[in-house]
Design a protein around this motif. Structure first.
Motif, PDB file in Angstrom:
ATOM      1  N   LEU A 207       0.823  -1.238  -0.175  1.00 54.25           N
ATOM      2  CA  LEU A 207       0.171  -0.140  -0.080  1.00 54.25           C
ATOM      3  C   LEU A 207       0.847   1.143   0.027  1.00 54.25           C
ATOM      4  O   LEU A 207       0.409   2.288  -0.724  1.00 54.25           O
ATOM      5  N   TYR A 208       1.948   1.392   0.596  1.00 59.14           N
ATOM      6  CA  TYR A 208       2.903   2.229   0.444  1.00 59.14           C
ATOM      7  C   TYR A 208       3.308   2.770  -0.591  1.00 59.14           C
ATOM      8  O   TYR A 208       3.357   4.000  -0.964  1.00 59.14           O
TER       9      TYR A 208
ATOM     10  N   LEU B  39       0.225   4.129  -2.751  1.00 57.11           N
ATOM     11  CA  LEU B  39      -0.283   5.414  -2.204  1.00 57.11           C
ATOM     12  C   LEU B  39       0.687   6.632  -2.158  1.00 57.11           C
ATOM     13  O   LEU B  39       0.243   7.634  -2.047  1.00 57.11           O
TER      14      LEU B  39
ATOM     15  N   ARG C 164      -8.897   9.084   6.320  1.00 56.53           N
ATOM     16  CA  ARG C 164      -8.579   9.591   7.624  1.00 56.53           C
ATOM     17  C   ARG C 164      -7.257   8.654   8.322  1.00 56.53           C
ATOM     18  O   ARG C 164      -6.871   9.043   9.239  1.00 56.53           O
TER      19      ARG C 164
ATOM     20  N   ASP D 105      -4.287   6.481   9.690  1.00 53.57           N
ATOM     21  CA  ASP D 105      -2.860   6.525   9.425  1.00 53.57           C
ATOM     22  C   ASP D 105      -2.393   4.775   8.774  1.00 53.57           C
ATOM     23  O   ASP D 105      -2.756   4.019   9.448  1.00 53.57           O
ATOM     24  N   LEU D 106      -1.385   5.126   7.979  1.00 56.69           N
ATOM     25  CA  LEU D 106      -1.120   3.805   7.261  1.00 56.69           C
ATOM     26  C   LEU D 106       0.336   3.112   7.641  1.00 56.69           C
ATOM     27  O   LEU D 106       1.086   4.141   8.138  1.00 56.69           O
TER      28      LEU D 106
ATOM     29  N   ARG E 230      -5.406   9.393  -5.485  1.00 58.84           N
ATOM     30  CA  ARG E 230      -5.923   9.750  -4.071  1.00 58.84           C
ATOM     31  C   ARG E 230      -6.389   8.420  -3.459  1.00 58.84           C
ATOM     32  O   ARG E 230      -6.717   7.503  -4.125  1.00 58.84           O
ATOM     33  N   ARG E 231      -6.522   8.716  -2.413  1.00 60.23           N
ATOM     34  CA  ARG E 231      -6.929   7.338  -1.401  1.00 60.23           C
ATOM     35  C   ARG E 231      -8.310   7.002  -2.032  1.00 60.23           C
ATOM     36  O   ARG E 231      -8.638   5.744  -1.937  1.00 60.23           O
TER      37      ARG E 231
END
Lengths: 264, 310
Positions: free
Chosen positions: A88-89, A92, A261, A263-264, A97-98
């Protein structure tokens, strides 16, 4: 939404399809369903006329289970899986955009379920034709309703997966499924029953009005019995589509907002 | 000086979970990365380096503070087209081939298909994976995945590279390749912010460092200004005198068992040189010693909790 946004969503959706095609669980569920469908004529029945109805009902029931399993498993695992693997890092950190990621993954899962349903439909229609000599394209209506219900389940599973582990996500979506299927009966009685505890009444009422009535999407029996009692027309299918689109949009909006919103 | 990244008073606290106190990851961090410079982010484990990088990339939302990237907002997706990010120990969907993977990231970066194909071929050769371009990555070593990670970070020809432990998991040759690659990018004008445990890597690549400790930047600046010269000289010998034949000044000490390098204080340098030459030693070089990054780091942070890379 511009062309770039659509392209990003399409890229994410296609990545889900590719990913599913590399998952053994996808083939296992699909193969298991097809094998069980092929065994449905073994269901004991009195005469041939009843046998085809029973067979169609059982096959549609199996197809529903397959679609819902795929929807819930893929929906509840895709975000935690990518987060756990840290893919995912990379994704994104690109200029996307998420919400595009979220919507793309949703579209991809629905596409996987739709593809599975199309494959099952082909098996089903050929099987009914070969075994009973009946060409039955009307089965597509039931599969369409199954797909719409699965689309709602995907949006719920993805919403749950934003903050919960896959197992909890699957359990919560399962609870949602059960609650939405019993709402017309169980929750209605809880809400209206005489002498009922006021707290139970209030909670039952809240969920009764909040949750979609998924039992509406269950037209398997009607279709299996050849729509002899009640015909499922375009208006009914459009209504189901509108309900599915509305609830999916609501759950996607909430899920997308929370995912944005997080945190990943 | 034009800055690519400016961070002001960044705060981030992670919730500790049920009945556990929150953990402070960033406590007023400030950081500036000038355009065209390579800045190393140093710090003990848990200092807040990765959290800082994730905040820059918009993966984590800080509770307070300001991140200014190219004068825009950090959360804007458009600005990320100009940034390449390599997370720590990157991982990919291993059924993909490097070519397909880079094409995927190229599409997400808004590149045209023709540009993606050309850029992918270039990058795979750059990271030494050209021959493996069409093999699925499920048999790849950690080092090979790291190189693919670098390639994906470079897919959109970013002006600014953010790298979290770029040499992690690489063998010595791989580390050398990454170092050369980063030096090449630096030479081409790319701005780089890299977090690393490899002090030698930082010293060789970076123009400056920022030392993060307990969520704050406790020291930063150019390497030349931070690693100040010491009042100590090193005398390198081509031919050593016979052992025990030389009477050395009090501050002198041999730096190696073979007695080819002698360390001595500035005030006793001439005396040491005279003594060595009189006993037949051949002096190859005399140079003033500079503080090493490791020494500077330990001085700032203390040795507690610090793991120096090999």
């Amino acid at each position: 939404m511009g062309g770039r946004g659509v392209r990003a969503i399409g890229t994410f959706a296609w990545s889900v399809v590719q990913d599913a095609l590399h998952r053994k669980v996808f083939y296992a569920i699909l193969a298991f369903t097809v094998v069980l469908i092929l065994f449905t004529p073994l269901i004991p029945s009195a005469d041939v006329g009843v046998q085809i109805d029973l067979m169609r009902e059982a096959a549609l029931g199996l197809t529903s289970i397959m679609a819902f399993l795929l929807a819930v498993i893929l929906g509840a695992t895709i975000i935690p899986g990518e987060l756990g693997r840290r893919t995912l890092y990379n994704t994104l950190s690109k200029s996307v955009r998420r919400w595009q990621y979220y919507l793309g993954k949703y579209a991809g899962i629905v596409l996987v379920v739709a593809t599975s349903l199309v494959l099952t439909f082909v098996v089903l229609i050929l099987f009914v034709l070969i075994r009973f000599g009946v060409f039955n394209p009307g089965l597509a209506k039931a599969l369409f309703a199954i797909l719409l219900e699965a689309a709602i389940l995907v949006s719920v599973a993805m919403l749950a997966s934003v903050y919960f582990s896959p197992l909890i996500g699957i359990l919560l979506t399962g609870l949602f499924y059960v609650a939405c299927h019993v709402k017309g009966d169980f929750l209605y009685r809880g809400m209206t029953g005489a002498g009922q505890n006021p707290v139970v009444k209030a909670i039952s009422g809240l969920f009764y009005y909040l949750l979609p009535n998924l039992e509406r999407f269950n037209i398997n029996e009607t279709i299996a019995h050849g729509e002899r009692v009640f015909e499922v027309g375009a208006v009914e299918l459009l209504l189901l589509f509108a309900i599915a689109a509305t609830f999916s949009a609501i759950f996607l909006y909430i899920g997308g907002y929370l995912f944005n919103r997080r945190d990943l | 000086m034009e800055t690519v990244l400016s961070i002001e008073d960044l705060h981030k606290e992670y919730s500790g979970g049920w009945r556990k106190p929150p953990r402070t990851a960033l406590a007023g961090l400030n950081l500036v990365v000038p355009r065209g410079k390579t800045i190393g982010l140093l710090g003990p484990n848990g200092a807040g380096k990765t959290t800082t990088l994730k905040c820059i990339m918009g993966l984590i939302r800080p509770q307070a503070g300001k991140i200014d990237l190219f004068g825009g907002e950090v959360t804007g997706a458009g600005v990320r087209k100009s940034i390449g990010f390599l997370p720590e120990q990157p991982y990919f969907d291993l059924y993909l081939t490097p070519r397909k993977l880079l094409a995927y990231y190229g599409r997400l970066s808004g590149m045209h298909e023709a540009d993606i194909a050309a850029r992918t071929a270039f990058l795979l050769n750059l990271v030494g994976m050209g021959e493996e371009a069409d093999l699925s990555m499920d048999k790849y070593s950690k080092g090979m995945l790291q190189r693919i990670g670098l390639a994906q970070a470079l897919i959109s020809q970013p002006e600014f590279l953010v790298l979290d432990e770029p040499s992690s998991g690489l063998d010595p040759l791989g580390k050398l390749q990454v170092r050369d690659l980063l030096l090449g990018l630096k030479g081409g004008g790319t701005t780089i912010l890299l977090s690393s445990h490899q002090l030698s890597e930082i010293e060789e690549i970076c123009d400056g460092v920022a030392i993060i400790h307990k969520g704050a930047n406790i020291a930063s600046g150019g390497l030349d200004e931070l690693l100040r010269p010491r009042e100590e000289y090193e005398i390198s010998l081509e031919k050593s005198p016979p052992p025990a034949a030389v009477e050395l000044p009090a501050s002198a000490s041999w730096a190696d068992p073979a007695q080819t390098r002698l360390l001595v204080n500035k005030g006793e340098l001439n005396e040491a040189l005279r003594s060595l030459l009189e006993r037949g030693a051949l002096v190859a070089e005399v140079r003033q010693r500079r503080m090493t990054l490791e020494e500077y780091f330990v001085e700032q942070v203390g040795s507690e909790g610090w793991e120096v890379g090999e």
